[in-house]
Design an enzyme around this catalytic site. Sequence first.
Site, PDB file in Angstrom:
ATOM      1  N   THR A 107      28.144  74.422  74.977  1.00 21.51           N
ATOM      2  CA  THR A 107      26.823  74.987  75.526  1.00 21.51           C
ATOM      3  C   THR A 107      26.282  74.298  76.702  1.00 21.51           C
ATOM      4  O   THR A 107      26.571  72.870  76.667  1.00 21.51           O
ATOM      5  CB  THR A 107      25.768  74.701  74.376  1.00 21.51           C
ATOM      6  N   HIS A 148      28.801  64.692  60.377  1.00 27.51           N
ATOM      7  CA  HIS A 148      29.198  63.425  59.826  1.00 27.51           C
ATOM      8  C   HIS A 148      29.870  63.395  58.419  1.00 27.51           C
ATOM      9  O   HIS A 148      30.462  62.227  58.059  1.00 27.51           O
ATOM     10  CB  HIS A 148      28.055  62.184  59.872  1.00 27.51           C
TER      11      HIS A 148
END
Length: 454
Positions: free
Chosen positions: A373, A425
Site C-alpha cells: 500500500t 507476530h
Amino acid sequence: MAVEIVVPSLGESVSEATVATWLKKQGQAVAADEVVLELETDKATLEIPAPAGGVLSEILVQEGEDVEVGAILGRIEESAEAAVAPVAWEPKPAESAASKPAAEVAAPAGAPAATASAPPGLDPAAVPRSGPGGTVTLEDLQSFFARASQDAVERSGPAVRKLIADHGLDPAEIAASGRDGRITKEDVLSFLSKGSAALAPAPAAASPAVRSAGPAPAPAGERREERVRMSRLRRTIAARLKEAQNTAAILTTFNEVDMSVVIELRKRYRELFEQKHGVRLGFMSFFVKAVVGALKEMPQVNASIEGDEIVYKYYYDIGIAVSTDAGLKVPVIRDAGRKSFAQLEREIADLAARARDGSLTLEEMEGGTFSITNAGVFGSLLSTPILNPPQSAILGLHKIEERPIVIDGEIAVRPMMYLAMSYDHRMIDGRESVTFLVRVKELIENPDRLMLEV
C-alpha cells in the site's frame, strides 16, 4: 411473456449483494443485454444486463436492499420492438429556416441553443412533437435533452450526483463520456476545471441572474449533520479490518530507503521505456520486484495461518491497494515473480484504472499472498498499515522527501522514503520481519541486484 431478472452467481464465497442503482425506471423500454442495474458486493460492483428485450414492467427490489444469489430483482415484459438496442441519434436534414414557423427557429432570449445531437443511446422517437403537423419545436428538443440529462445523472453513481449538487451544476451542460450516456466523476471535474472562471462568485454589483449557482450557505450557528447508510463495500472493509485486529497479533517494523539510484535509473530510461513498452516506468514495479526477491528468502512472510496449520506458498501473488471513491480495493498481480518490469507496470496501471471505474472482477481481487500500500501518494510521511487477512504481512510505502543523512562521515541530502511493514507476530518473529524489510531496502538501493537476483 414476463422474463425475470435474477441475481447471478457472485463468485466464490460471495452469497449476498446490495442493489446499488437501477439504471432503468419501471415502464422504460430495455434492449436484450442492456445494463439495467448495478449490484454492489463485498468486493466489487457488478452490472446486470437485461435477459431479454422489452419493457421493465416490475422492480421488485429497491436500491439499498440486500439480495441473495437467485433472488428475483424485477421482470421484463418481452416485446419484439425493444429487442434491439436503441439506435444512436441521427438528425435528418433540416428544413430551411424560412419554411419553419418562428417558434421552431428562434430561441428565446437567453435560452441555450438547440444541439444537433443527442446523448448516446437515446431514441429519437421519444422526442415530443408539439409543433404544427406533428413537427419538433425548439421547446420539444430542450425538454427532451433536459430529461435525458436528468436520466444521465440518475444513472450515475452517488459520488457524481453529490458533486453535481454540491457545485449547483446543470447536468445538461456536462459532456457525458460514461457508458450509456452516464456522467462520470472525471466529466464533472473536467467541466469544473474548464469553467472555473464562470463559476467564480460575481462582483457585488452584478445582477443575481449572472451569479453562479451553488449550495446555499448554512445559516450562522447551524450545526449540520447528515446520516448516510454505509455501502456494502464499506461495511465489509470495516468488518475485515476489525477482524484483522481481533485475530492477528499485529506489529509494525520500520526502516528507511535511499531512493537516489532508482530515481536516477527511472529518469535515465523513462522515455525509452515508454517508447518501447507503451507504459510509464513507475516506482511500484521496483518495489514489487524487491518484495518478491525478499519473499523468496523469507518464505514465512509469504505464508498464512489456517486453523492450527501454517500454509507456505511458493508463488507470489502481490496485492496492490488502490483508493477509490467506493473504498479501498486490492487487486492482485498473479505470479508477480515471473513478470518483467514492463508487464508489471502495464498490469498495475490496468488494475488501478479498473478498480477506480468499478470494472474489476471478483476473481481479480481474490487471493493474494502479500500486499503493498502506498500512502505516499496522499503525502503521508509515516503510517502503520493494517493486515489484509489471511495474509501475514503488508508493506507500506510513503512520501519521498529530501532529508540530510550521514554517508561516510559526511552530511548529504538524499531523497528518502520511510518503509513500514506490519506483520502477524503469531507466525513471523522480529528477526524475520526486520531481515525482510532490510532486504527490500537493499534491493531498492541497489536495483542492479534485482536484475541479477543476488
